[in-house]
Design an enzyme around this catalytic site. Structure first.
Site, mmCIF file in Angstrom:
data_model
loop_
_atom_site.group_PDB
_atom_site.id
_atom_site.type_symbol
_atom_site.label_atom_id
_atom_site.label_comp_id
_atom_site.label_asym_id
_atom_site.label_seq_id
_atom_site.Cartn_x
_atom_site.Cartn_y
_atom_site.Cartn_z
ATOM 1 N N PRO A 9 0.852 -1.241 -0.067
ATOM 2 C CA PRO A 9 -0.066 -0.060 0.068
ATOM 3 C C PRO A 9 0.743 1.151 -0.020
ATOM 4 C CG PRO A 9 -0.051 -1.043 2.128
ATOM 5 C CD PRO A 9 0.599 -1.897 1.322
ATOM 6 N N ASN A 10 0.429 1.997 -0.753
ATOM 7 C CA ASN A 10 0.803 3.447 -0.796
ATOM 8 C C ASN A 10 2.077 3.520 -1.758
ATOM 9 O OD1 ASN A 10 -1.029 4.862 0.572
ATOM 10 N ND2 ASN A 10 -0.326 3.653 2.509
ATOM 11 N N ARG A 17 4.603 10.935 -2.213
ATOM 12 C CA ARG A 17 4.554 10.771 -0.958
ATOM 13 C C ARG A 17 5.825 11.389 -0.329
ATOM 14 N NH1 ARG A 17 4.860 4.623 1.052
ATOM 15 N NH2 ARG A 17 4.213 5.684 2.979
ATOM 16 N N TYR A 22 11.303 8.946 0.984
ATOM 17 C CA TYR A 22 11.291 7.949 -0.034
ATOM 18 C C TYR A 22 11.796 8.406 -1.269
ATOM 19 C CZ TYR A 22 8.132 5.613 3.401
ATOM 20 O OH TYR A 22 7.579 5.200 4.267
ATOM 21 N N ASN A 73 7.719 -5.589 -1.075
ATOM 22 C CA ASN A 73 7.786 -4.501 -0.298
ATOM 23 C C ASN A 73 6.429 -4.623 0.247
ATOM 24 O OD1 ASN A 73 7.684 -2.214 1.444
ATOM 25 N ND2 ASN A 73 8.840 -0.852 -0.015
ATOM 26 N N ALA A 76 3.463 -0.749 4.789
ATOM 27 C CA ALA A 76 2.847 -0.745 6.258
ATOM 28 C C ALA A 76 2.389 -1.946 6.450
ATOM 29 C CB ALA A 76 1.557 0.158 6.241
ATOM 30 N N HIS A 79 4.355 -4.628 9.134
ATOM 31 C CA HIS A 79 4.231 -4.538 10.619
ATOM 32 C C HIS A 79 2.975 -4.942 11.008
ATOM 33 C CE1 HIS A 79 7.445 -1.465 9.414
ATOM 34 N NE2 HIS A 79 6.571 -0.658 8.690
ATOM 35 N N ASP A 86 1.656 -15.436 6.494
ATOM 36 C CA ASP A 86 1.364 -16.767 6.311
ATOM 37 C C ASP A 86 1.216 -16.987 4.902
ATOM 38 O OD1 ASP A 86 0.976 -17.067 8.999
ATOM 39 O OD2 ASP A 86 -1.205 -16.966 9.091
ATOM 40 N N GLU A 97 12.550 -9.311 0.798
ATOM 41 C CA GLU A 97 11.785 -8.254 1.282
ATOM 42 C C GLU A 97 12.573 -6.826 1.289
ATOM 43 O OE1 GLU A 97 9.217 -8.288 4.588
ATOM 44 O OE2 GLU A 97 9.774 -6.561 5.441
ATOM 45 N N HIS A 99 12.594 -2.555 1.905
ATOM 46 C CA HIS A 99 12.198 -1.407 2.345
ATOM 47 C C HIS A 99 12.978 -0.392 1.796
ATOM 48 C CE1 HIS A 99 9.194 -3.177 4.782
ATOM 49 N NE2 HIS A 99 10.150 -3.952 5.231
ATOM 50 N N ILE A 100 12.591 0.668 1.187
ATOM 51 C CA ILE A 100 13.288 2.060 0.705
ATOM 52 C C ILE A 100 13.803 2.586 1.833
ATOM 53 C CG2 ILE A 100 12.857 4.130 -0.586
ATOM 54 C CD1 ILE A 100 10.415 2.679 -1.752
ATOM 55 N N ARG A 106 13.530 4.677 12.269
ATOM 56 C CA ARG A 106 12.317 5.267 12.193
ATOM 57 C C ARG A 106 11.379 5.218 13.512
ATOM 58 N NH1 ARG A 106 9.392 4.831 6.384
ATOM 59 N NH2 ARG A 106 8.508 6.775 7.336
ATOM 60 N N ARG A 110 7.627 0.969 13.327
ATOM 61 C CA ARG A 110 8.205 0.424 11.978
ATOM 62 C C ARG A 110 9.264 -0.535 12.089
ATOM 63 N NH1 ARG A 110 5.694 3.730 8.035
ATOM 64 N NH2 ARG A 110 5.451 5.689 9.040
HETATM 65 C C1 DQA Z 1 8.344 1.174 3.744
HETATM 66 C C2 DQA Z 1 8.463 1.401 5.287
HETATM 67 C C3 DQA Z 1 7.133 1.088 5.815
HETATM 68 O O1 DQA Z 1 7.198 1.197 7.310
HETATM 69 C C4 DQA Z 1 6.062 2.257 5.351
HETATM 70 O O2 DQA Z 1 4.816 2.027 5.797
HETATM 71 C C5 DQA Z 1 6.057 2.073 3.572
HETATM 72 C C6 DQA Z 1 7.315 1.869 3.109
HETATM 73 C C7 DQA Z 1 9.659 1.439 3.127
HETATM 74 O O3 DQA Z 1 9.892 0.860 1.834
HETATM 75 O O4 DQA Z 1 10.417 1.992 3.527
HETATM 76 O O5 DQA Z 1 5.226 2.302 3.102
HETATM 77 O O6 DQA Z 1 8.067 -0.225 3.444
#
Ligand code: DQA
Length: 157
Positions: A9-10, A17, A22, A73, A76, A79, A86, A97, A99-100, A106, A110
């Protein structure tokens, strides 16, 4: 080799954003760069982004028998989502996995990724370059697995 890249998401909002966290790069540009690198490694990539937990679970399940590895990735959901964790455990594919941002530098909430606990490897804090590193690492992991498999087949014959 087929690798599915799953974005949570996002992440469709990258470039808009929180650029101080990011960066300015859009998701489609990250994917274009990955596509370029994948061609050289003879990896086929498929991209999927969703803001919905269940859709991400479905996409992970679809990887079974279809993909060799997953780069994810979960954003959110890293977490919070036992369902995504699963699903990753269920398909048992090499999983990286990404994470940017550096999630350990942080907010407290997170710092723990419940999905990372079932991943093969984790990259955090490399910015968009983390996806490129994940692709290189996945190539390495899958090549090694293929080598071991070929060796086992030779031993049987
Ligand atoms: C993220 C880190 C997460 O905590 C956050 O909710 C994201 C992006 C990252 O790529 O750094 O949406 O996964």
């Amino acid at each position: 080799m087929k690798v599915v890249v799953i974005q949570g998401p996002n992440l469709n909002m990258l470039g808009v954003r929180e650029q101080h966290i990011y960066g300015p790069m859009k998701l489609e540009d990250i994917h274009k760069n990955m596509e370029e690198a994948a061609k050289q490694q003879k990896i086929t990539l498929e991209f999927f982004q969703s803001n919905f937990e269940g859709e991400i679970v479905d996409r992970i399940q679809e990887c079974l028998g279809d993909a060799d590895g997953i780069i994810i990735n979960p954003a959110a959901y890293s977490h919070t989502s036992i369902a995504i964790r699963d699903a990753l455990s269920a398909v048992q594919l090499p999983t990286i996995e990404v994470h940017i941002s550096n999630i350990y530098a942080r907010e407290e909430f997170r710092k723990k990724s419940i999905t990372a606990e079932v991943a093969t490897s984790v990259l955090s804090g490399f910015g968009p370059f983390g996806y490129h590193l994940a692709l290189m690492a996945m190539h390495q992991i899958l090549s090694e697995l293929a080598r071991i498999k070929a060796q086992q087949t030779n031993q049987k014959t």
